[in-house]
Design an enzyme around this catalytic site. Structure first.
Site, PDB file in Angstrom:
ATOM      1  N   ASP A   1     -76.503 -24.659 -65.324  1.00 15.66           N
ATOM      2  CA  ASP A   1     -76.679 -25.937 -66.556  1.00 15.66           C
ATOM      3  C   ASP A   1     -76.019 -26.558 -67.716  1.00 15.66           C
ATOM      4  OD1 ASP A   1     -77.728 -26.341 -63.429  1.00 15.66           O
ATOM      5  OD2 ASP A   1     -79.707 -25.628 -64.267  1.00 15.66           O
TER       6      ASP A   1
ATOM      7  N   LYS B   1     -75.508 -30.685 -64.243  1.00 16.55           N
ATOM      8  CA  LYS B   1     -75.839 -32.434 -63.659  1.00 16.55           C
ATOM      9  C   LYS B   1     -76.544 -33.279 -64.825  1.00 16.55           C
ATOM     10  CE  LYS B   1     -77.632 -30.535 -59.707  1.00 16.55           C
ATOM     11  NZ  LYS B   1     -77.147 -29.153 -60.105  1.00 16.55           N
TER      12      LYS B   1
ATOM     13  N   MET C   1     -87.998 -35.262 -66.358  1.00 13.61           N
ATOM     14  CA  MET C   1     -86.556 -36.389 -66.522  1.00 13.61           C
ATOM     15  C   MET C   1     -87.217 -38.192 -66.293  1.00 13.61           C
ATOM     16  SD  MET C   1     -85.096 -33.940 -63.689  1.00 13.61           S
ATOM     17  CE  MET C   1     -86.683 -33.434 -63.192  1.00 13.61           C
TER      18      MET C   1
END
Length: 261
Positions: free
Chosen positions: A49, A71, A185
Site C-alpha cells: 500500500d 489507494k 480517513m
C-alpha cells in the site's frame, strides 16, 4: 537481514503459492511484529500500500520484487478488483506473495475482502496482525486510547461513513455514549465529522487532536478543541492521512507527551 534467532521456530513456513496479508503498523519499522519481519525476509514479491514506509520496505529480502498497489483519496489509484486478481495470479505462479498493508489488515482496510477472494480462488493465505494507527499512532503522540481516569471504552470510526449514502452515522448515539471517538480517513470529511458531533450536542470545548505521519520522524500533532478542529487543521496544513481523536483522552497528552521521543 534481521536475525530473529529462536523466534523463527515459532513462525509458520511461508510456502510458495501462498499469500500472507500482513500489517506493517503505523509507519515506524520498530513497531513491526516479528512475524511481519519474517514475512518480509521470505517473500518473493511484495504488493504494498501507499502507507507502507520505505523504511519498512527496506527490510525485504534483496531479491524480492515490489509492486505498488496504493489507494489514495482524490488521486489515481489501483482498483481493488485488480489488486485481488494480481494476488491470485502471483500465487498461481508459485510465488510467496506478501500483501503488505498499513496498520492492521482487518482494521478499516480491504484485508477481509482480499482474504475472502483468495479463499474462493483456492489460494492458501495467512494473516499477520499489525499495530493499528488508532492505537500506535495515538500512543506515539502521547495520547492513550484508554485510561481509568477518563474512559471505559472507545469508538473507532472510518471517516468514509460521514459522507456515505445509506450508511449514516448515528451521531446522537455516539455523543450520548460519552466515549472518545477515533476517526480513520477523516481529513477529507472533517467538516462533516465536526458538524455531526456538534449538532448532536457534543461540547465545542471537547479536546480534539489530529496526528499526521504518526510514529515517523516528521510526525505532526495538532491539539485543539472540537469547535476549532476544522479551522486549526486547515491552518496547520497537516499531511494526510491523519488519525483524529475527539474526547477526554486527548487531554492526557499534556502529561504524557514529554515522555514520548
Amino acid at each position: 537481514m534481521i536475525d530473529l534467532g529462536p523466534l523463527r521456530q515459532h513462525m509458520p513456513t511461508f510456502e510458495p503459492g501462498t499469500v500472507w496479508l500482513v500489517g506493517s503498523g503505523p509507519g515506524d519499522p520498530a513497531l513491526l511484529t516479528a512475524a511481519a519481519i519474517h514475512a518480509l525476509q521470505c517473500a518473493d514479491v511484495i504488493v504494498h500500500d501507499a502507507l507502507v514506509s520505505e523504511a519498512v520496505l527496506a527490510l525485504a529480502a534483496p531479491g524480492a520484487a515490489r509492486e505498488f498497489a496504493g489507494k489514495r483519496g482524490g488521486r489515481p489509484s489501483a482498483l481493488q478488483p485488480d489488486i485481488t486478481r494480481r494476488l491470485i495470479e502471483l500465487a498461481r505462479e508459485g510465488r510467496r506473495v506478501l500483501r503488505l498493508k498499513g496498520g492492521d489488515p482487518f482494521v478499516f482496510g480491504r484485508g477481509v475482502e482480499e482474504a475472502m477472494a483468495l479463499g474462493e480462488a483456492g489460494i492458501a493465505f495467512h494473516v499477520v496482525s499489525g499495530i493499528t494507527a488508532g492505537i500506535g499512532g495515538l500512543a506515539s503522540a502521547g495520547i492513550p486510547l484508554t485510561s481509568r481516569m477518563t474512559n471505559h471504552g472507545v469508538i473507532f470510526l472510518t471517516g468514509h461513513l460521514a459522507s456515505a449514502e445509506g450508511m449514516a452515522i448515528d451521531w446522537k448515539a455516539i455523543v450520548d455514549s460519552r466515549l472518545p471517538v477515533v476517526f480513520y480517513m477523516a481529513m477529507a470529511v472533517l467538516q462533516e465529522i465536526a458538524g455531526g458531533l456538534l449538532g448532536a450536542g457534543m461540547a465545542p470545548l471537547t479536546p480534539a487532536a489530529a496526528v499526521a505521519r504518526a510514529s515517523l520522524p516528521d510526525q505532526q500533532v495538532l491539539v485543539t478543541t472540537l469547535g476549532r478542529l476544522v479551522e486549526d487543521v486547515q491552518r496547520a496544513n497537516l499531511a494526510t492521512p491523519a488519525i483524529v481523536a475527539v474526547g477526554s483522552i486527548v487531554s492526557l497528552r499534556s502529561v504524557l507527551a514529554p515522555s514520548v521521543p
